[in-house]
Design an enzyme around this catalytic site. Structure first.
Site, PDB file in Angstrom:
ATOM      1  N   ASP A 230       8.696 -20.091  19.268  1.00 31.85           N
ATOM      2  CA  ASP A 230       8.322 -19.043  20.210  1.00 31.85           C
ATOM      3  C   ASP A 230       7.163 -19.546  21.082  1.00 31.85           C
ATOM      4  OD1 ASP A 230       8.769 -15.658  20.113  1.00 31.85           O
ATOM      5  OD2 ASP A 230       7.132 -16.494  21.308  1.00 31.85           O
ATOM      6  N   ILE A 231       7.249 -19.280  22.374  1.00 29.47           N
ATOM      7  CA  ILE A 231       6.235 -19.756  23.326  1.00 29.47           C
ATOM      8  C   ILE A 231       4.903 -19.045  23.110  1.00 29.47           C
ATOM      9  CG2 ILE A 231       6.630 -18.121  25.230  1.00 29.47           C
ATOM     10  CD1 ILE A 231       6.725 -20.540  27.119  1.00 29.47           C
TER      11      ILE A 231
ATOM     12  N   ASN B 262      14.191  -7.586  17.081  1.00 29.13           N
ATOM     13  CA  ASN B 262      13.739  -6.447  17.878  1.00 29.13           C
ATOM     14  C   ASN B 262      14.927  -5.952  18.687  1.00 29.13           C
ATOM     15  OD1 ASN B 262      11.046  -6.597  16.999  1.00 29.13           O
ATOM     16  ND2 ASN B 262      10.663  -8.277  18.416  1.00 29.13           N
TER      17      ASN B 262
ATOM     18  N   GLY C  12      10.457  -3.126  21.292  1.00 30.39           N
ATOM     19  CA  GLY C  12       9.763  -4.088  22.146  1.00 30.39           C
ATOM     20  C   GLY C  12      10.575  -5.318  22.478  1.00 30.39           C
ATOM     21  N   GLN C  13      11.892  -5.180  22.471  1.00 34.73           N
ATOM     22  CA  GLN C  13      12.727  -6.339  22.840  1.00 34.73           C
ATOM     23  C   GLN C  13      12.455  -6.711  24.293  1.00 34.73           C
ATOM     24  OE1 GLN C  13      16.970  -5.772  22.435  1.00 34.73           O
ATOM     25  NE2 GLN C  13      17.411  -7.934  22.725  1.00 34.73           N
TER      26      GLN C  13
ATOM     27  N   HIS D 127      18.302 -12.531  19.143  1.00 39.12           N
ATOM     28  CA  HIS D 127      17.571 -13.631  18.506  1.00 39.12           C
ATOM     29  C   HIS D 127      16.893 -13.130  17.250  1.00 39.12           C
ATOM     30  CE1 HIS D 127      15.034 -11.659  21.500  1.00 39.12           C
ATOM     31  NE2 HIS D 127      14.007 -11.919  20.712  1.00 39.12           N
ATOM     32  N   LEU D 128      16.780 -14.015  16.302  1.00 36.82           N
ATOM     33  CA  LEU D 128      16.157 -13.704  15.017  1.00 36.82           C
ATOM     34  C   LEU D 128      14.799 -14.403  14.978  1.00 36.82           C
ATOM     35  CD1 LEU D 128      16.596 -12.549  12.127  1.00 36.82           C
ATOM     36  CD2 LEU D 128      17.778 -14.666  11.567  1.00 36.82           C
ATOM     37  N   HIS D 129      13.731 -13.616  14.849  1.00 33.63           N
ATOM     38  CA  HIS D 129      12.391 -14.198  14.701  1.00 33.63           C
ATOM     39  C   HIS D 129      12.212 -14.656  13.255  1.00 33.63           C
ATOM     40  CE1 HIS D 129      10.444 -12.570  18.468  1.00 33.63           C
ATOM     41  NE2 HIS D 129      11.472 -11.745  18.388  1.00 33.63           N
TER      42      HIS D 129
HETATM   43  P1  5GP Z   1      11.589 -10.150  21.716  1.00 35.61           P
HETATM   44  O1  5GP Z   1      10.321  -9.474  22.128  1.00 35.61           O
HETATM   45  O2  5GP Z   1      12.692  -9.939  22.741  1.00 35.61           O
HETATM   46  O3  5GP Z   1      12.039  -9.814  20.330  1.00 35.61           O
HETATM   47  O4  5GP Z   1      11.256 -11.687  21.642  1.00 35.61           O
HETATM   48  C1  5GP Z   1      11.334 -12.552  22.719  1.00 35.61           C
HETATM   49  C2  5GP Z   1      10.464 -13.707  22.364  1.00 35.61           C
HETATM   50  O5  5GP Z   1      10.777 -14.788  23.216  1.00 35.61           O
HETATM   51  C3  5GP Z   1       8.971 -13.411  22.545  1.00 35.61           C
HETATM   52  O6  5GP Z   1       8.323 -13.533  21.290  1.00 35.61           O
HETATM   53  C4  5GP Z   1       8.526 -14.447  23.563  1.00 35.61           C
HETATM   54  O7  5GP Z   1       7.248 -14.984  23.264  1.00 35.61           O
HETATM   55  C5  5GP Z   1       9.621 -15.500  23.495  1.00 35.61           C
HETATM   56  N1  5GP Z   1       9.840 -16.207  24.742  1.00 35.61           N
HETATM   57  C6  5GP Z   1       9.946 -15.670  25.977  1.00 35.61           C
HETATM   58  N2  5GP Z   1      10.157 -16.612  26.906  1.00 35.61           N
HETATM   59  C7  5GP Z   1      10.195 -17.800  26.245  1.00 35.61           C
HETATM   60  C8  5GP Z   1      10.375 -19.155  26.671  1.00 35.61           C
HETATM   61  O8  5GP Z   1      10.552 -19.480  27.836  1.00 35.61           O
HETATM   62  N3  5GP Z   1      10.359 -20.100  25.691  1.00 35.61           N
HETATM   63  C9  5GP Z   1      10.165 -19.786  24.376  1.00 35.61           C
HETATM   64  N4  5GP Z   1      10.164 -20.801  23.492  1.00 35.61           N
HETATM   65  N5  5GP Z   1       9.994 -18.518  23.939  1.00 35.61           N
HETATM   66  C10 5GP Z   1       9.993 -17.536  24.864  1.00 35.61           C
END
Ligand code: 5GP
Ligand code: ZN
Length: 117
Positions: A34-35, A91, A97-98, A104-106
Site C-alpha cells: 500500500d502506498i 472495505n 471508506g472504499q 482488494h484485500l488489505h
Molecule cells: P480502500 O480504501 O479502497 O480499501 O484502499 C485503497 C488503498 O489503495 C488505500 O489504502 C491506498 O493507500 C492504496 N492506494 C491508492 N493508490 C495507490 C497507488 O497508486 N499505489 C499503491 N501501491 N497503493 C495505492
C-alpha cells in the site's frame, strides 16, 4: 461513479502504466505494498480482473475469492507477520471508506492493531 478499468489505479499498476513492486503475482491476482501504509506491513492482494466490489463477484468467483485469502497467507509468511498475526480487510462501499473501486484485500500487520467494528 465507480472508476472504469481504464482509469483504475490498480489496473494501471498491473498493466505497468504506473510503477508498482509486485511481491507476488500469478494468473489470478497480484500483491503490492500500500502506498500509504497504516502499519509496518500493509499489502494489497488484488485480483487481475476488475471487480468493483466483492458483491459483484458471483458464485462462479468463489474460488477466486478464496484464492485471495490463501495468497494473503503466503505473502504474510513472506513478510514475516504470519506468526505474530495480521488483519485481512475488505472495505466495501462508502461507509467502509472504499477509495479504489477495484476489489482488494488489505493485509495489515507488524504492530498491535486495535479492534474496530
Ligand atoms: P480502500 O480504501 O479502497 O480499501 O484502499 C485503497 C488503498 O489503495 C488505500 O489504502 C491506498 O493507500 C492504496 N492506494 C491508492 N493508490 C495507490 C497507488 O497508486 N499505489 C499503491 N501501491 N497503493 C495505492
Ligand atoms: Zn481495476
Amino acid at each position: 461513479m465507480p472508476q472504469s478499468p481504464a482509469e483504475c489505479v490498480f489496473c494501471k499498476i498491473y498493466a505497468g502504466e504506473i510503477p508498482g513492486e509486485f511481491l507476488y503475482r500469478d494468473d489470478r491476482c497480484f500483491v503490492i505494498r500500500d502506498i500509504n501504509p497504516v502499519a509496518p506491513v500493509h499489502l494489497l492482494v488484488i485480483p487481475v480482473e476488475h471487480y468493483v466490489h466483492s458483491v459483484d463477484a458471483s458464485p462462479e468467483h468463489e474460488a477466486m475469492l478464496g484464492h485471495l485469502m490463501l495468497v494473503a497467507q503466503t505473502v504474510a509468511k513472506q513478510e514475516g507477520v504470519y506468526e505474530t498475526g495480521y488483519r485481512m480487510a475488505v472495505n466495501q462501499g462508502p461507509n467502509a471508506g472504499q477509495t479504489v473501486d477495484h476489489l482488494h484485500l488489505h493485509v495489515i500487520g507488524g504492530r498491535r492493531l486495535e479492534h474496530e467494528g
